[in-house]
Design an enzyme around this catalytic site. Sequence first.
Site, PDB file in Angstrom:
ATOM      1  N   ASN A 189     -19.371  18.886  24.372  1.00 20.61           N
ATOM      2  CA  ASN A 189     -19.221  19.480  23.041  1.00 20.61           C
ATOM      3  C   ASN A 189     -19.961  20.823  23.072  1.00 20.61           C
ATOM      4  OD1 ASN A 189     -19.151  20.167  20.367  1.00 20.61           O
ATOM      5  ND2 ASN A 189     -20.633  18.618  19.710  1.00 20.61           N
ATOM      6  N   LYS A 221     -19.921  23.173  20.936  1.00 15.71           N
ATOM      7  CA  LYS A 221     -20.329  23.712  19.624  1.00 15.71           C
ATOM      8  C   LYS A 221     -19.912  25.181  19.536  1.00 15.71           C
ATOM      9  CE  LYS A 221     -23.862  20.203  19.515  1.00 15.71           C
ATOM     10  NZ  LYS A 221     -25.155  19.725  19.045  1.00 15.71           N
ATOM     11  N   HIS A 223     -19.052  14.909  13.225  1.00 21.50           N
ATOM     12  CA  HIS A 223     -20.284  15.215  13.951  1.00 21.50           C
ATOM     13  C   HIS A 223     -21.412  15.428  12.951  1.00 21.50           C
ATOM     14  CE1 HIS A 223     -23.242  17.460  16.270  1.00 21.50           C
ATOM     15  NE2 HIS A 223     -22.712  16.888  17.323  1.00 21.50           N
ATOM     16  N   GLU A 243     -23.537  17.626  12.603  1.00 18.63           N
ATOM     17  CA  GLU A 243     -23.611  18.992  12.048  1.00 18.63           C
ATOM     18  C   GLU A 243     -22.551  19.198  10.975  1.00 18.63           C
ATOM     19  OE1 GLU A 243     -23.578  20.816  15.922  1.00 18.63           O
ATOM     20  OE2 GLU A 243     -25.483  19.800  16.245  1.00 18.63           O
ATOM     21  N   GLU A 246     -24.402   8.810  17.630  1.00 16.17           N
ATOM     22  CA  GLU A 246     -25.312   9.929  17.870  1.00 16.17           C
ATOM     23  C   GLU A 246     -26.444   9.879  16.852  1.00 16.17           C
ATOM     24  OE1 GLU A 246     -23.321  13.346  20.137  1.00 16.17           O
ATOM     25  OE2 GLU A 246     -22.964  13.670  18.009  1.00 16.17           O
ATOM     26  N   GLY A 259     -30.127  17.465  20.120  1.00 15.50           N
ATOM     27  CA  GLY A 259     -30.738  18.763  20.353  1.00 15.50           C
ATOM     28  C   GLY A 259     -32.264  18.750  20.310  1.00 15.50           C
ATOM     29  N   SER A 292     -29.183  14.348  23.268  1.00 19.39           N
ATOM     30  CA  SER A 292     -30.053  14.707  24.390  1.00 19.39           C
ATOM     31  C   SER A 292     -29.715  13.956  25.683  1.00 19.39           C
ATOM     32  CB  SER A 292     -31.526  14.525  24.008  1.00 19.39           C
ATOM     33  OG  SER A 292     -31.866  15.412  22.956  1.00 19.39           O
TER      34      SER A 292
END
Length: 258
Positions: free
Chosen positions: A11, A13, A97, A99, A169, A175, A215
């Site tokens: 991914n 991003k 996701h 985000e 996730e 991250g 991660s």
Amino acid sequence: MNQRVSLIAANWKMHKTIAEAVSFADSLQRDVAKLADREVLIAPPYTALAAVRNAVWRTDFKLAAQNCHEEDKGAFTGEISASMLRDIGCDYVILGHSERRHVFGETDEVIGKKVAAVLRTGMLPVLCVGELLEARESGATFDVVGNQLDRSLKGLPAAQARQLAIAYEPVWAIGTGKTATPEQAQEVHAFIRKRCRSLWDKAVANEIRIMYGGSVKPDNVDSLMAKSDIDGMLVGGASLEVASFGRIVQYQTPGETK
Ligand code: PGA
């Protein structure tokens, strides 16, 4: 005995130009050996989808978009529909996701509509779920993840559900460099599979691929992939370099049968 083909996804991003994306796809296809038990999924930004499609020659490499709109067409300035992504040659779409949920305010209801829209086109959704740190610390992980699944998947026919991939996730792991331990991830993955059994049935639940994200790195992928309900990886930061993502794609488990 289940023979789920694992799905290892990059991914990217909001990273990479067209030239960088093509060069990555090219190198990775040359660097990693094709293995029958896994597929590689590349999710570039929209701007590089067409170029990566043209650069992919291996049948075990698939193309994903990172989001889509839930409607097929209309007055939605700046949005892209599932059928447009199908048109450009996508195989998968990542949906929900963290985000998208936390930066762009997407709800489970909207995400559910996107799942249905993607399935209508014949592409496959990767539905992301996961809890915030507060939920993990207060013991609400299963409630949060269970609700996300129920609200976005209820009513989906079994014939479509069996094509799903779900990515667990934990938001606190994305991250941050803090990965869930293989045991923590397996516990939630087993819970997700159980929830899929109650939403549909055992056969469907056994077909659904459940990926882990947050991660993932070359040095933790092997122990995560060794767990029985972990069927893939959704990789952000470590997917930006061919060397690290290539190592993740070539994970090795101690021969456990899934
Ligand atoms: P990360 O991102 O690997 O950088 O933690 C994962 C993701 O957001 O899908």
